[in-house]
Motif scaffolding. Structure first.
Motif, PDB file in Angstrom:
ATOM      1  N   ALA A  35       0.830  -1.211   0.000  1.00  0.00           N
ATOM      2  CA  ALA A  35       0.000   0.000   0.000  1.00  0.00           C
ATOM      3  C   ALA A  35       0.863   1.260   0.000  1.00  0.00           C
ATOM      4  O   ALA A  35       0.465   2.289  -0.556  1.00  0.00           O
ATOM      5  N   ALA A  36       2.035   1.162   0.604  1.00  0.00           N
ATOM      6  CA  ALA A  36       2.953   2.304   0.648  1.00  0.00           C
ATOM      7  C   ALA A  36       3.708   2.494  -0.664  1.00  0.00           C
ATOM      8  O   ALA A  36       4.450   3.465  -0.824  1.00  0.00           O
ATOM      9  N   GLY A  37       3.519   1.552  -1.594  1.00  0.00           N
ATOM     10  CA  GLY A  37       4.137   1.693  -2.905  1.00  0.00           C
ATOM     11  C   GLY A  37       5.365   0.837  -3.146  1.00  0.00           C
ATOM     12  O   GLY A  37       5.979   0.931  -4.216  1.00  0.00           O
ATOM     13  N   MET A  38       5.725   0.001  -2.185  1.00  0.00           N
ATOM     14  CA  MET A  38       6.874  -0.881  -2.404  1.00  0.00           C
ATOM     15  C   MET A  38       6.526  -1.906  -3.479  1.00  0.00           C
ATOM     16  O   MET A  38       5.395  -2.387  -3.549  1.00  0.00           O
ATOM     17  N   THR A  39       7.495  -2.226  -4.302  1.00  0.00           N
ATOM     18  CA  THR A  39       7.312  -3.258  -5.315  1.00  0.00           C
ATOM     19  C   THR A  39       7.651  -4.619  -4.712  1.00  0.00           C
ATOM     20  O   THR A  39       8.282  -4.705  -3.650  1.00  0.00           O
ATOM     21  N   TYR A  40       7.236  -5.663  -5.415  1.00  0.00           N
ATOM     22  CA  TYR A  40       7.627  -7.014  -4.991  1.00  0.00           C
ATOM     23  C   TYR A  40       9.145  -7.085  -4.851  1.00  0.00           C
ATOM     24  O   TYR A  40       9.656  -7.634  -3.881  1.00  0.00           O
ATOM     25  N   GLU A  41       9.852  -6.532  -5.819  1.00  0.00           N
ATOM     26  CA  GLU A  41      11.314  -6.605  -5.826  1.00  0.00           C
ATOM     27  C   GLU A  41      11.908  -5.924  -4.602  1.00  0.00           C
ATOM     28  O   GLU A  41      12.859  -6.436  -3.996  1.00  0.00           O
ATOM     29  N   TYR A  47      13.563  -8.300   2.532  1.00  0.00           N
ATOM     30  CA  TYR A  47      13.208  -9.495   3.300  1.00  0.00           C
ATOM     31  C   TYR A  47      13.448 -10.736   2.435  1.00  0.00           C
ATOM     32  O   TYR A  47      12.517 -11.343   1.920  1.00  0.00           O
ATOM     33  N   PRO A  48      14.710 -11.127   2.272  1.00  0.00           N
ATOM     34  CA  PRO A  48      15.040 -12.239   1.366  1.00  0.00           C
ATOM     35  C   PRO A  48      14.450 -13.583   1.775  1.00  0.00           C
ATOM     36  O   PRO A  48      14.409 -14.508   0.967  1.00  0.00           O
TER      37      PRO A  48
END
Length: 72
Positions: A35-41, A47-48
């Motif tokens: 929701a904050a705009g972080m991508t999956y990548e 968080y590997p």
């Protein structure tokens, strides 16, 4: 997506909130990052221990919960 094998709930972990594969990363954490705009990548880089499937399971869990809300 079948999220039941990925999303777990344990009474003593994160206050009984749903988490990913028994880790201390809550579904709400992942949804908040998205929701904050972080991508999956970006999430996977930070968080590997997570996988794309984990993120998808969080979305599927949220969608399932939303569809079961009263008035939905």
């Amino acid at each position: 997506m079948n999220y039941q094998n990925i999303i777990t709930i344990e009474a003593g972990k994160r206050g009984g909130r749903p988490v990913i594969r028994g880790m201390r990363i809550a579904v709400a954490d992942v949804l908040g990052w998205l929701a904050a705009g972080m991508t999956y990548e970006e999430i996977l880089s930070d968080y590997p221990e997570l996988t794309e499937k984990d993120i998808g399971a969080c979305l599927a869990y949220a969608a399932d919960r939303e569809s079961k809300e009263p008035g939905a």
